[in-house]
Motif scaffolding. Structure first.
Motif, PDB file in Angstrom:
ATOM      1  N   CYS A 176       0.859  -1.193   0.000  1.00  0.00           N
ATOM      2  CA  CYS A 176       0.000   0.000   0.000  1.00  0.00           C
ATOM      3  C   CYS A 176       0.889   1.234   0.000  1.00  0.00           C
ATOM      4  CB  CYS A 176      -0.882  -0.022   1.250  1.00  0.00           C
ATOM      5  SG  CYS A 176      -1.646   1.569   1.632  1.00  0.00           S
ATOM      6  N   CYS A 202      -2.010   6.355  -0.499  1.00  0.00           N
ATOM      7  CA  CYS A 202      -2.578   7.451  -1.311  1.00  0.00           C
ATOM      8  C   CYS A 202      -4.000   7.794  -0.877  1.00  0.00           C
ATOM      9  CB  CYS A 202      -2.576   7.064  -2.783  1.00  0.00           C
ATOM     10  SG  CYS A 202      -3.731   5.722  -3.182  1.00  0.00           S
ATOM     11  N   ASN A 203      -4.686   6.845  -0.246  1.00  0.00           N
ATOM     12  CA  ASN A 203      -6.053   7.017   0.268  1.00  0.00           C
ATOM     13  C   ASN A 203      -7.126   7.177  -0.806  1.00  0.00           C
ATOM     14  OD1 ASN A 203      -5.417   6.697   2.893  1.00  0.00           O
ATOM     15  ND2 ASN A 203      -5.944   8.757   3.567  1.00  0.00           N
ATOM     16  N   CYS A 261      -9.642   3.722  -1.242  1.00  0.00           N
ATOM     17  CA  CYS A 261     -10.157   3.074  -0.029  1.00  0.00           C
ATOM     18  C   CYS A 261     -10.996   4.094   0.740  1.00  0.00           C
ATOM     19  CB  CYS A 261      -9.025   2.471   0.791  1.00  0.00           C
ATOM     20  SG  CYS A 261      -7.634   3.552   1.071  1.00  0.00           S
ATOM     21  N   CYS A 267      -8.980  -0.254  -4.348  1.00  0.00           N
ATOM     22  CA  CYS A 267      -7.582   0.166  -4.224  1.00  0.00           C
ATOM     23  C   CYS A 267      -7.111   0.616  -5.591  1.00  0.00           C
ATOM     24  CB  CYS A 267      -6.723  -1.004  -3.747  1.00  0.00           C
ATOM     25  SG  CYS A 267      -4.952  -0.612  -3.775  1.00  0.00           S
TER      26      CYS A 267
HETATM   27  S1  SF4 Z   1      -5.994   3.085  -2.527  1.00  0.00           S
HETATM   28 FE1  SF4 Z   1      -5.841   2.779  -0.300  1.00  0.00          FE
HETATM   29  S2  SF4 Z   1      -5.165   0.660  -0.097  1.00  0.00           S
HETATM   30 FE2  SF4 Z   1      -4.747   1.247  -2.207  1.00  0.00          FE
HETATM   31  S3  SF4 Z   1      -2.640   1.969  -2.222  1.00  0.00           S
HETATM   32 FE3  SF4 Z   1      -3.948   3.765  -1.907  1.00  0.00          FE
HETATM   33  S4  SF4 Z   1      -4.060   3.941   0.341  1.00  0.00           S
HETATM   34 FE4  SF4 Z   1      -3.307   1.896  -0.097  1.00  0.00          FE
END
Ligand code: SF4
Ligand SMILES: Cc1cc2nc3c(=O)[nH]c(=O)nc-3n(C[C@H](O)[C@H](O)[C@H](O)COP(=O)(O)O)c2cc1C
Length: 664
Positions: free
Chosen positions: A359, A362-363, A366, A378
């Protein structure tokens, strides 16, 4: 009370690389096969407040991947607990069949499962009908972030809510779950009772520490009375809410010590939902160091005898092993680590650490999806949250020779997917390095980890035995020579540079030129940010840190308008510290002399910035799609993915790569 098991239990070589991580832990007779925990996280997969097939498939994927314990997402214990439009509810027996199916699926893969029991108190975000709900809290103390003025709970309602927790726990027991976790973290109702700045009650539910702890004590005892001695009861709590009026670490630890006899474990996190600054810690973005909450957990571990769990940017088994080995915690939450790679525990157990899709914090897909009311996913692994559609890849009906053009995130994902399905795939990259715009994104301040998407995808390209051709630009001639059965075009985008009215006195450059070090911006800079994503603020931050005086002109309501909230607010805080001036509602109009003209978008009035040396354009991108016509003219099967279709983000690129790889 809990007892801890010894180090035995993992298979002969299983977990040899991470002995602490793969040592089982027994809590009240429930044995967790390892110390990896998926903490409670609202997936937004349920559609009508009950567990559905999508949620079961989601957790089954993590259980199959080897996680030790899954704590399911928050479930409301009372009608007044509805803090979003999509909350799972545990207020009637109708919830039992869904939870039972979930527990069976998780147990079937060898993991244990607890359910989070939840009341948000004053932390009400939205309601299903779009109207503002009546929020209830210990006292009528306003919430800053959601602008909520709650009503003080009556003693009758408090009794009702305590009974709600007990009834919900009884349902979880009936459904076959192994335990429950009471959410007292992030400023939710139990934390509001504990906090003397939020709980101003003069009755038995307030006053001194014992009075403020009474609510939680009653809840925990009511749960025990409604279940049985074999049922695990845990507590999630913020070890300090990191806000001026938030619960302090001392208050939180004091409560845990006082309540320890009624608890089987304490799950430590940090931050609060109540303020923008505190909420960043709910899902800390990549600007926070891996495992940064572990020292807070260690203080709880020193003071408590029950096991202590911790979460917060523990993305890799090496980090978790170090926390456990140092005795800072007994169990590591690795939630986004498994949103990005559900198979992470199994890979760690086998020692295949290079195969883990780490991971990157990046947020975006999710918690970013949660804030949009959309199901979890993700950006690196779009299969997450889409297990029903993409859980298994259909094998190719006929093995084709597939040319994937462009080795950015879209092209790499497409190539990997097509190869795994059995196609013969070659991935063509015009540049020296695969990675596309992710190579630039990682150059932005505090976003170096974004480059992990390239590292991870490249590893997958290697494992899928895709042939990579670097430094070759695909032309009509190359296409004719190769004569593939199908082409997946993933040729990306280039900066959009409009025809600006300017007399040349101000240097006008693109963000890409700045990031590549091709230009040297002057002392006074305007960053014109139409996208309102991370590029404009990132360039502004970099230039301010390099000594320029920076105006960030955003053509939107505020900085980072389209970003995941916690990323946005973390960036806003940094820009404020650096004294970057943010001008909202600002459309770039042109320059004359050293004046930059902006237009206030709602009023149409002019806004001027004087004495400017450089304007940096962050005005989006244009697709590079010239090859599409050629492929079609040659009669070759064509698929397109990512920015060459329409310039957007890495998330769309990777998902469209997956779809193209499935479609070919
Ligand atoms: S989308 Fe969420 S789970 Fe996927 S890499 Fe970014 S922070 Fe990590
Ligand atoms: C999509 C999403 C939803 C979340 N919802 C909850 C929740 O319902 N309850 C909770 O206690 N924490 C929630 N969290 C916080 C996580 O439990 C966890 O503390 C956080 O992701 C940090 O851990 P990590 O770095 O291992 O991901 C959520 C996090 C994410 C990413």
């Amino acid at each position: 009370m809990a007892e801890q098991a010894g180090q035995a239990g993992a298979g002969a070589d299983e977990g040899a690389m991470f002995p602490h991580l793969f040592a089982p832990l027994t809590i009240r007779g429930v044995t967790l096969r390892n110390r990896i925990l998926s903490t409670g996280h609202d997936t937004v997969l349920p559609e009508d407040g009950t567990v559905n097939a999508a949620l079961i498939a989601y957790h089954a994927a993590r259980a199959r991947g080897g996680v030790g314990l899954i704590v399911t997402q928050v479930a409301g214990v009372h009608e007044t607990a509805r803090y979003t439009a999509h909350l799972l509810m545990a207020t009637d027996d109708g919830c039992i069949p869904g939870y039972r199916a979930l527990a069976e699926a998780v147990h079937g893969h060898g993991a244990a499962v607890f359910a989070q029991l939840f009341h948000p108190g004053r932390e009400i975000m939205e309601s299903a009908d779009g109207l503002l709900a009546v929020a209830y809290a210990p006292s009528s103390v306003p919430n800053e972030r959601f602008h909520v003025m709650p009503r003080a709970l009556t003693p009758r309602m408090i009794d009702e809510i305590v009974a709600g927790y007990a009834a919900a726990a009884r349902r979880m027991r009936a459904a076959g779950l192994d335990g429950v976790e009471v959410v007292a973290s992030h400023g939710y109702l139990p934390a509001q009772f504990l906090n003397p700045r939020v709980n101003l009650r003069g009755d038995v539910w307030g006053g001194d520490a014992a009075g403020r702890q009474r609510f939680l004590r009653e809840v925990l005892r009511a749960i025990r009375a409604a279940t049985d001695e074999g049922f695990v009861i845990g507590l999630r709590i913020s070890a300090g809410e990191r806000e001026e009026d938030g619960l302090t670490a001392v208050e939180a630890l004091g409560a845990c010590v006082a309540l320890e006899a009624d608890l089987d474990y304490v799950n430590v996190t940090t931050g609060t939902s109540a303020t923008l600054g505190g909420a960043v810690h709910i899902a800390p973005p990549m600007a926070f160091a891996p495992g940064y909450v572990a020292p807070d957990a260690a203080a709880f571990k020193r003071a408590l005898r029950v096991p202590v769990f911790v979460a917060g940017r523990i993305n890799q088994p090496q980090e978790a092993e170090a926390i456990l080995a140092a005795g800072q915690a007994d169990m590591c939450g690795m939630t986004r680590a498994m949103i990005a790679d559900p198979e992470m525990p199994g890979k760690a157990a086998r020692g295949a650490v290079d195969d883990i899709r780490a991971c990157i914090g990046c947020n975006q897909a999710c918690i970013g999806h949660f804030h949009k009311g959309m199901p979890v996913s993700c950006i690196q692994h779009p299969e997450t949250g889409r297990e029903m559609a993409y859980g298994t890849l259909p094998p190719a009906v006929r093995r084709k020779r597939v040319m994937v053009v462009g080795a950015g995130p879209a092209g790499m994902k497409a190539a990997v997917t097509a190869a795994r399905r059995g196609h013969e795939v070659t991935l063509w990259e015009a540049g020296a390095q695969p990675g596309g715009q992710a190579l630039l994104a990682q150059l932005l301040p505090r976003r170096a980890e974004f480059g992990g998407i390239v590292t991870n995808l490249l590893r997958e390209v290697e494992r899928a035995q895709v042939r990579l051709r670097r430094g070759v630009r695909v032309t009509e001639e190359v296409l004719r020579d190769e004569a593939p059965d199908a082409v997946i075009l993933a040729t990306g985008a280039r900066p959009h540079v409009p025809d600006l009215p300017t007399d040349g006195a101000v240097q006008v450059v693109t963000a890409w030129q700045v990031l590549r070090g091709e230009v040297r911006p002057g002392a006074r800079v305007v960053v014109a940010d139409w996208r309102c994503d991370w590029i404009g603020p990132g360039v502004a931050e970099a230039l301010a840190k390099a000594g320029s005086s920076v105006v960030l002109a955003v053509n939107g309501l505020h900085v980072g308008e389209v970003l995941p909230l916690y990323v946005r607010d973390n960036i806003a805080a940094e820009l404020h510290r650096l004294r970057v001036e943010v001008r909202p509602y600002a459309r770039l109009y042109g320059t004359a002399g050293n004046t930059v003209f902006l237009q206030h978008t709602p009023s149409g009035e002019a806004m001027e910035v004087e004495g400017v040396d450089t304007v940096v354009l962050c005005l989006g991108h244009r697709p590079v799609d010239d090859l599409a016509d050629v492929v079609e003219r040659l009669g070759i099967e064509l698929h397109m993915a990512g920015d060459c279709l329409a310039p957007r983000t890495a998330e769309e690129a990777v998902f469209e790569g997956l779809k193209a790889g499935v479609a070919v």
